[in-house]
Design an enzyme around this catalytic site. Structure first.
Site, PDB file in Angstrom:
ATOM      1  N   ASP A 124       0.869  -1.170   0.000  1.00 33.32           N
ATOM      2  CA  ASP A 124       0.000   0.000   0.000  1.00 33.32           C
ATOM      3  C   ASP A 124       0.903   1.215   0.000  1.00 33.32           C
ATOM      4  O   ASP A 124       2.123   1.103   0.175  1.00 33.32           O
ATOM      5  CB  ASP A 124      -0.936   0.003   1.207  1.00 33.32           C
ATOM      6  CG  ASP A 124      -2.302   0.611   0.867  1.00 33.32           C
ATOM      7  OD1 ASP A 124      -2.331   1.808   0.497  1.00 33.32           O
ATOM      8  OD2 ASP A 124      -3.322  -0.089   0.966  1.00 33.32           O
ATOM      9  N   LYS A 157     -12.387   3.327 -14.871  1.00 36.39           N
ATOM     10  CA  LYS A 157     -12.774   1.925 -14.740  1.00 36.39           C
ATOM     11  C   LYS A 157     -13.189   1.323 -16.084  1.00 36.39           C
ATOM     12  O   LYS A 157     -12.979   0.129 -16.328  1.00 36.39           O
ATOM     13  CB  LYS A 157     -13.887   1.779 -13.705  1.00 36.39           C
ATOM     14  CG  LYS A 157     -13.424   2.096 -12.280  1.00 36.39           C
ATOM     15  CD  LYS A 157     -12.269   1.205 -11.842  1.00 36.39           C
ATOM     16  CE  LYS A 157     -11.879   1.428 -10.395  1.00 36.39           C
ATOM     17  NZ  LYS A 157     -10.773   0.541  -9.949  1.00 36.39           N
ATOM     18  N   ASN A 205      -5.386  -4.209  -6.862  1.00 43.50           N
ATOM     19  CA  ASN A 205      -6.579  -3.779  -6.141  1.00 43.50           C
ATOM     20  C   ASN A 205      -6.569  -2.299  -5.788  1.00 43.50           C
ATOM     21  O   ASN A 205      -7.607  -1.728  -5.488  1.00 43.50           O
ATOM     22  CB  ASN A 205      -6.695  -4.629  -4.864  1.00 43.50           C
ATOM     23  CG  ASN A 205      -7.789  -4.160  -3.944  1.00 43.50           C
ATOM     24  OD1 ASN A 205      -8.961  -4.176  -4.303  1.00 43.50           O
ATOM     25  ND2 ASN A 205      -7.406  -3.721  -2.742  1.00 43.50           N
ATOM     26  N   TYR A 216     -13.584   8.804 -12.312  1.00 42.60           N
ATOM     27  CA  TYR A 216     -13.559   7.439 -11.781  1.00 42.60           C
ATOM     28  C   TYR A 216     -14.201   6.460 -12.758  1.00 42.60           C
ATOM     29  O   TYR A 216     -13.626   5.413 -13.077  1.00 42.60           O
ATOM     30  CB  TYR A 216     -14.287   7.411 -10.442  1.00 42.60           C
ATOM     31  CG  TYR A 216     -14.363   6.046  -9.802  1.00 42.60           C
ATOM     32  CD1 TYR A 216     -13.246   5.482  -9.177  1.00 42.60           C
ATOM     33  CD2 TYR A 216     -15.545   5.309  -9.822  1.00 42.60           C
ATOM     34  CE1 TYR A 216     -13.308   4.235  -8.585  1.00 42.60           C
ATOM     35  CE2 TYR A 216     -15.618   4.053  -9.234  1.00 42.60           C
ATOM     36  CZ  TYR A 216     -14.505   3.517  -8.617  1.00 42.60           C
ATOM     37  OH  TYR A 216     -14.565   2.277  -8.034  1.00 42.60           O
TER      38      TYR A 216
END
Length: 260
Positions: free
Chosen positions: A43, A163, A93, A159
């Protein structure tokens, strides 16, 4: 956890996770580890993933990685091979929601920040992982996409666009890499009961997030958000050999949101 792949189904596999400190990332890490996988958890900040790795114990290591950095992606794969000897899978992810607002209100800075993480971070992750996956004789790539990758959503243009781009990237990579025994899929959550949705709810109508949530839920056939564990169960399946015949697929975990 209900819906997980069979016990030990990932025994001996080494999997790299980005965005591992978030709700979906942590739940998937715990699920994969329970199935026998060794994990490099990454992360942007080290604290969360280090705590997660410590809680898992053996077969888990942590590293701070900025997925929008090509050098960090290379270092991530190198560290996984050095720590565990190979890389058999990668779960891309990490993602950000960006700012909520009308299309014309999002300037270059907002678009560039969202694309740096959500699109280029995925592209870098795949490109960095490919040599290691080839050395391992094949493997699997899984991307966290979203229902936003298959439909529009007012107020979330950067966003949603990012995607949609990821969906095209996934399908193209699957078409190219299948011959090498490398599978590429996406898991597409609907609204998940976690931090990202709290952020979106509060941005849509500051101070009235619960009312915004009720509006979202009213359009979902199961009448609720999905959970981190439900997304993790699907991710675990797709990263395992139980999904050996699946590539180029987008798995909706959305409580039926895209059914109408």
């Amino acid at each position: 956890m209900s819906g997980q792949a069979g016990a030990g189904n990932l025994e001996g596999k080494v999997i790299v996770l980005t965005g591992a400190a978030g709700g979906i990332g942590e739940a998937t890490a715990r699920s994969l580890h329970a199935q026998g996988a060794s994990l490099l958890l990454t992360d942007r900040e080290i604290e969360g993933v280090q705590q997660l790795a410590d809680s898992l114990g053996e077969r888990a290591a942590a590293m701070a990685v900025d997925v929008s950095s090509w050098d960090d992606n290379l270092a991530m794969i190198s560290a996984a091979e050095k720590e565990f000897g190979a890389v058999h899978g990668i779960f891309l992810n990490a993602g950000i929601e960006g700012k909520v607002g009308p299309f014309e209100s999002a300037g270059d800075e907002v678009w560039e920040k969202v694309f740096a993480v959500n699109v280029h971070g995925v592209r870098y992750g795949i490109q960095a992982a490919l040599p290691a996956l080839r050395r391992a004789g094949g493997g699997t790539i899984l991307i966290t996409c979203s229902v936003a990758g298959v439909r529009g959503s007012a107020g979330l243009s950067p966003y949603v666009t990012s995607k949609h781009a990821v969906m095209g990237l996934m399908r193209t990579a699957a078409a190219e890499l299948g011959i090498e025994g490398i599978r590429v899929n996406s898991v597409n959550p609907g609204p998940v009961d976690n931090r990202m949705m709290r952020s979106i709810e509060d941005q849509v109508q500051p101070g009235h997030g619960e009312e915004v949530k009720e509006g979202f839920v009213s359009r979902i056939p199961l009448g609720r958000y999905v959970t981190n564990d439900e997304v993790a169960a699907t991710a675990t399946f797709l990263l395992s050999d139980a999904a050996s015949g699946i590539t180029g697929a987008n798995y909706m975990v959305d409580a039926g949101m895209t059914a109408h």
